[in-house]
Motif scaffolding. Structure first.
Motif, mmCIF file in Angstrom:
data_model
loop_
_atom_site.group_PDB
_atom_site.id
_atom_site.type_symbol
_atom_site.label_atom_id
_atom_site.label_comp_id
_atom_site.label_asym_id
_atom_site.label_seq_id
_atom_site.Cartn_x
_atom_site.Cartn_y
_atom_site.Cartn_z
ATOM 1 N N ARG A 176 0.817 -1.217 0.000
ATOM 2 C CA ARG A 176 0.000 0.000 0.000
ATOM 3 C C ARG A 176 0.850 1.266 0.000
ATOM 4 N N TYR A 177 1.933 1.259 0.768
ATOM 5 C CA TYR A 177 2.736 2.485 0.936
ATOM 6 C C TYR A 177 4.012 2.481 0.092
ATOM 7 N N GLN A 178 4.125 1.539 -0.815
ATOM 8 C CA GLN A 178 5.365 1.382 -1.581
ATOM 9 C C GLN A 178 5.758 2.649 -2.340
ATOM 10 N N PRO A 182 7.847 5.240 0.911
ATOM 11 C CA PRO A 182 8.791 4.142 0.662
ATOM 12 C C PRO A 182 9.531 3.637 1.903
ATOM 13 N N SER A 183 9.964 4.541 2.770
ATOM 14 C CA SER A 183 10.714 4.111 3.957
ATOM 15 C C SER A 183 9.828 3.282 4.883
ATOM 16 N N PHE A 184 8.565 3.653 4.992
ATOM 17 C CA PHE A 184 7.614 2.895 5.798
ATOM 18 C C PHE A 184 7.365 1.525 5.177
ATOM 19 N N SER A 185 7.213 1.511 3.867
ATOM 20 C CA SER A 185 7.006 0.260 3.133
ATOM 21 C C SER A 185 8.163 -0.707 3.360
ATOM 22 N N LYS A 186 9.380 -0.167 3.365
ATOM 23 C CA LYS A 186 10.571 -1.010 3.567
ATOM 24 C C LYS A 186 10.579 -1.617 4.963
ATOM 25 N N VAL A 187 10.217 -0.840 5.970
ATOM 26 C CA VAL A 187 10.154 -1.354 7.343
ATOM 27 C C VAL A 187 9.134 -2.476 7.437
ATOM 28 N N CYS A 188 7.973 -2.292 6.800
ATOM 29 C CA CYS A 188 6.927 -3.316 6.824
ATOM 30 C C CYS A 188 7.386 -4.588 6.110
ATOM 31 N N PHE A 189 8.086 -4.421 4.996
ATOM 32 C CA PHE A 189 8.607 -5.580 4.265
ATOM 33 C C PHE A 189 9.578 -6.375 5.137
ATOM 34 N N GLU A 217 12.929 0.266 17.269
ATOM 35 C CA GLU A 217 13.964 1.206 16.819
ATOM 36 C C GLU A 217 13.687 1.696 15.390
ATOM 37 N N LYS A 218 13.257 0.804 14.542
ATOM 38 C CA LYS A 218 12.927 1.205 13.165
ATOM 39 C C LYS A 218 11.737 2.162 13.158
ATOM 40 N N TYR A 219 10.805 1.923 14.053
ATOM 41 C CA TYR A 219 9.641 2.802 14.170
ATOM 42 C C TYR A 219 10.083 4.224 14.522
ATOM 43 N N LEU A 220 10.985 4.340 15.506
ATOM 44 C CA LEU A 220 11.463 5.654 15.908
ATOM 45 C C LEU A 220 12.241 6.330 14.779
ATOM 46 N N THR A 221 12.986 5.555 14.013
ATOM 47 C CA THR A 221 13.711 6.107 12.875
ATOM 48 C C THR A 221 12.737 6.694 11.850
ATOM 49 N N LEU A 222 11.610 6.005 11.633
ATOM 50 C CA LEU A 222 10.593 6.521 10.723
ATOM 51 C C LEU A 222 10.020 7.848 11.235
#
Length: 228
Positions: A176-178, A182-189, A217-222
């Motif tokens: 959905r967010y690809q 994009p950065s969110f999509s990558k974290v989800c992938f 940690e990835k969430y905080l980076t986003l």
């Protein structure tokens, strides 16, 4: 005399230049801030870390005792994390229990108070970014609850039934967010791929704790992408 005269002139010219640059900087900063959309977004995590500091040995011992053994870098220092919590009360409760067993720990908080949307595209998609982050935080909360239930005796089958929809949702959000985030999509992938690897074998509390530390940690980076 001429040298002294020119020195004074040069000093005044230099001082005037410094003052001008200062006020120009203040003006530019004011303009930038006036164009920023600031949104309250108080979200963070409490990391329970060993007071022994980060060493390879302490991390290994933490993993053997069921802890995450995740290496967290905070303000230039490495810490070995036992677990991560979404609220301070849960962290303090575990910290108190460990203290009775003679284990010294500390709680480190990492969080984001505000999101700042600067460009036209960010402002236009501000609601979408917030919605995506809130949704991901909801799944992090569900994962945290599942870890607690597994620790309290939840069966492998029940645990995997809870996690299976989460894995599917990561796949859905990745697609959905690809293009729009994009950065969110990558974290989800990455999150979906890692969760799939975990659920295809015997689930251990320590592995899920490690996974959750990394995801937090990835969430905080986003979220920090929208910092000033």
């Amino acid at each position: 005399m001429k040298v002294e005269f020119f020195s004074r002139k040069l000093f005044k010219f230099f001082a005037l230049g410094v003052v001008s640059l200062f006020f120009a900087g203040v003006f530019i900063t004011a303009v930038l801030f006036s164009n920023v959309k600031k949104v309250s977004f108080s979200v963070g995590f409490y990391y329970l870390v060993s007071d022994e500091g980060y060493t390879e040995a302490s991390t290994h011992l933490i993993q053997l005792s069921g802890g995450a053994g995740y290496v967290l870098t905070h303000e230039g220092k490495d810490y070995s994390v036992l677990s991560v919590y979404l609220n301070e009360e849960d962290g303090i409760a575990v910290q108190t229990a460990l203290k009775k067993d003679g284990k010294s720990t500390s709680l480190l908080y990492k969080g984001v108070q505000y999101l700042h949307f600067k460009g036209r595209k960010e402002k236009r998609n501000a609601d979408m970014y917030q919605s995506a982050l809130r949704t991901l935080y909801g799944y992090i909360s569900l994962l945290s609850q599942t870890i607690r239930r597994l620790e309290e005796g939840m069966t492998q089958e029940s645990c995997k039934r809870v996690l299976a929809p989460v894995e599917r949702q990561f796949g859905y959000m990745q697609k959905r967010y690809q293009n729009i985030y994009p950065s969110f999509s990558k974290v989800c992938f990455d999150a979906g791929k890692a969760l799939s690897a975990l659920t295809n074998k015997t689930l251990y509390v320590k592995d899920l704790r490690y996974y959750l530390c990394g995801l937090s940690e990835k969430y905080l980076t986003l979220a920090e992408e929208f910092s000033l």
